[in-house]
Design an enzyme around this catalytic site. Structure first.
Site, PDB file in Angstrom:
ATOM      1  N   SER A 190      65.352  41.765 -43.433  1.00 40.93           N
ATOM      2  CA  SER A 190      65.129  41.144 -42.128  1.00 40.93           C
ATOM      3  C   SER A 190      66.446  40.863 -41.395  1.00 40.93           C
ATOM      4  O   SER A 190      67.169  41.805 -41.072  1.00 40.93           O
ATOM      5  CB  SER A 190      64.296  39.876 -42.341  1.00 40.93           C
ATOM      6  N   HIS A 398      55.986  40.771 -44.562  1.00 36.13           N
ATOM      7  CA  HIS A 398      57.430  40.533 -44.432  1.00 36.13           C
ATOM      8  C   HIS A 398      58.072  39.974 -45.704  1.00 36.13           C
ATOM      9  O   HIS A 398      59.158  40.402 -46.099  1.00 36.13           O
ATOM     10  CB  HIS A 398      57.644  39.560 -43.272  1.00 36.13           C
TER      11      HIS A 398
END
Ligand SMILES: *[C@@H]1O[C@H](CO)[C@@H](O)[C@H](O)[C@H]1NC(C)=O
Ligand SMILES: *[C@@H]1O[C@H](CO)[C@@H](O)[C@H](O)[C@H]1NC(C)=O
Ligand SMILES: *[C@@H]1O[C@H](CO)[C@@H](O)[C@H](O)[C@H]1NC(C)=O
Ligand SMILES: *[C@@H]1O[C@H](CO)[C@@H](O)[C@H](O)[C@H]1NC(C)=O
Length: 425
Positions: A190, A398
């Site tokens: 990320s 995620h």
């Protein structure tokens, strides 16, 4: 059924079902979440207080602490697992630098058992493992002269991922490279990818010290982000007046400090079973997403005691600008752009300066690094992309890249093969 389970099911459960359509097996898991959390608290009574070095040592791995000062005077703390029981010290081990995502820290790599957590798998496979902590996290709050906790002086918090790329990346990569005389594998998750992309484009010479970059939850272009927390915050943060207000309220920091100040002790809060199952899981779900089948609920109390960690409001504002305008460029100062950049709009990060073999993994159910945006980033990276892999699991989200129960099966084994075979560098 108590109120926290209802809350949990409503907010996270409904949302999960919406995203994936079919969660019958996992709904059952959700129902017994409460028992699992209680069990976890009995098994790991002090989990919440453990920090990165203790989490490494708890499993018998050695740990070193290294402080690095950046060119703009921030002091970052890195942790190193130089070897392990199954891979004793030896010369020439190849360093791997792992950099965490937004609102996280180096603890994110250490939750799973050693045969499933990337940091331990790497150490056991003969790599020299380095865990970075971005400026502003609870691990890297040092500065040679600025305080990070003075509500009347927010200068410390005047950074975004731009400075992480411009200063943190070269400081850490050069430090490891100088100490080991080895080129490095970089693994970003990320925001760990965002700062790498901006950082290499700003310091193209660093590429010669990187063997390859592994991009998990690739985050450069991000305007299709559906993450509810990001979507709610973005409009406030792209407006200078409200960004300023949030800076004042939060002492320059995003969310956690505000929560600690106004809601209470977040750590203590999240490790109490009843609250944990409702409020904290919901917060975690809203921030990061929850994939019922890949989330190990016995780990959540420990995880929630450490995540979210802190970052600056400006980092989130910078991300919000990209999520709103579909750009990947320097911080937008609005009317002050001209003074800063000598142009009305901030300059784009220059992809033509980026030359690093890049391996991308994406998840269908990632609501922050959504596949269509990952594709846009991959397109910008062009020939640098040496592998572009979908995680073959329909609800992969995620956080599954770092805490997914089967991340070893779905991507870590593949990454290890690539590194051990020197496939791309
Ligand atoms: C690194 O910096 C921290 C914070 O200033 C300090 O507590 C720690 O002792 C330092 N570690 C080393 C190895 O110098
Ligand atoms: C927060 O909780 C932890 C663990 O219970 C405790 O050690 C710490 O002192 C608390 N911090 C504050 C500011 O209350
Ligand atoms: C993906 O997973 C499905 C089962 O879930 C399997 O049938 C398929 O062969 C897998 N595809 C690849 C490319 O591994
Ligand atoms: C090299 O990669 C192949 C699969 O592509 C794998 O079977 C093999 O174990 C790898 N070799 C090493 C040393 O990791």
């Amino acid at each position: 059924m108590d109120i926290c389970k209802v809350l949990f099911l409503l907010v996270v459960g409904t949302w999960g079902t919406l995203v994936s359509g079919d969660l019958t097996e996992c709904d059952a898991l959700t129902m017994i979440c409460g028992n699992l959390v209680e069990e976890a608290l009995t098994t790991y009574p002090n989990y919440a207080e453990k920090r990165t070095p203790q989490l490494i040592q708890r499993l018998g791995y050695p740990v070193e602490e290294h402080n690095v000062t950046t060119d703009d005077n921030y002091i970052l703390t890195m942790y190193r697992i130089p070897y392990s029981n199954s891979s004793p010290p030896a010369p020439g081990k190849i360093p791997v630098l792992l950099v965490h995502g937004l609102l996280a820290s180096s603890v994110q790599w250490l939750w799973q058992p050693p045969d499933k957590a990337l940091a331990f798998m790497l150490a056991d496979s003969g790599f020299d493992v380095w865990l970075g902590n971005s400026r502003g996290t609870s691990y890297s709050r040092g500065h040679t002269f600025l305080p990070s906790n003075d509500p009347n002086n927010l200068a410390y918090w005047d950074f975004s991922f731009h400075e992480m790329g411009l200063y943190d990346l070269p400081a850490t990569v050069n430090f490891i490279n100088a100490l080991t005389s080895q080129r490095i594998y970089y693994i970003g998750h990320s925001l760990g990818t965002t700062q790498f992309f901006s950082g290499i484009s700003l310091n193209p010479g660093l590429a010669s010290k990187i063997r390859a970059m592994f991009s998990l939850a690739t985050s450069a272009y991000s305007n299709h982000m559906t993450n509810p927390a990001a979507r709610v915050l973005a409009p406030f943060l792209v407006t200078p007046a409200t960004e300023q207000l949030m800076n004042q309220l939060g002492g320059g920091q995003l969310l956690p400090q505000v929560m600690q100040q106004y809601v209470g002790n977040f750590t203590a809060y999240c490790t109490q079973y009843t609250i944990n199952c409702g409020v904290c899981n919901t917060i975690f779900g809203l921030l990061f997403g929850i994939d019922m089948c890949q989330t190990d609920f016995t780990q959540l109390p420990g995880i929630l005691a450490h995540l979210p960690d802190t970052t600056s409001i400006k980092t989130f504002a910078h991300i919000s600008q990209g999520a709103t305008f579909g750009t990947f460029r320097r911080y937008d100062y609005g009317l002050k752009n001209y003074a800063k950049y000598n142009s009305l709009f901030p300059p784009d990060y220059d992809w033509s300066k980026y030359h690093v073999p890049t391996v991308i993994y994406y998840g269908d159910n990632d609501n922050i690094a959504v596949p269509i945006d990952v594709c846009a980033t991959a397109t910008a990276l062009g020939d640098n992309v040496v592998q572009f892999s979908r995680v073959n699991y329909s609800t992969w989200d995620h956080m599954d890249f770092v805490i997914g129960k089967d991340a070893d099966i779905y991507l870590y084994n593949d990454m290890l093969n690539i590194m051990r075979n020197h496939t791309y560098g």
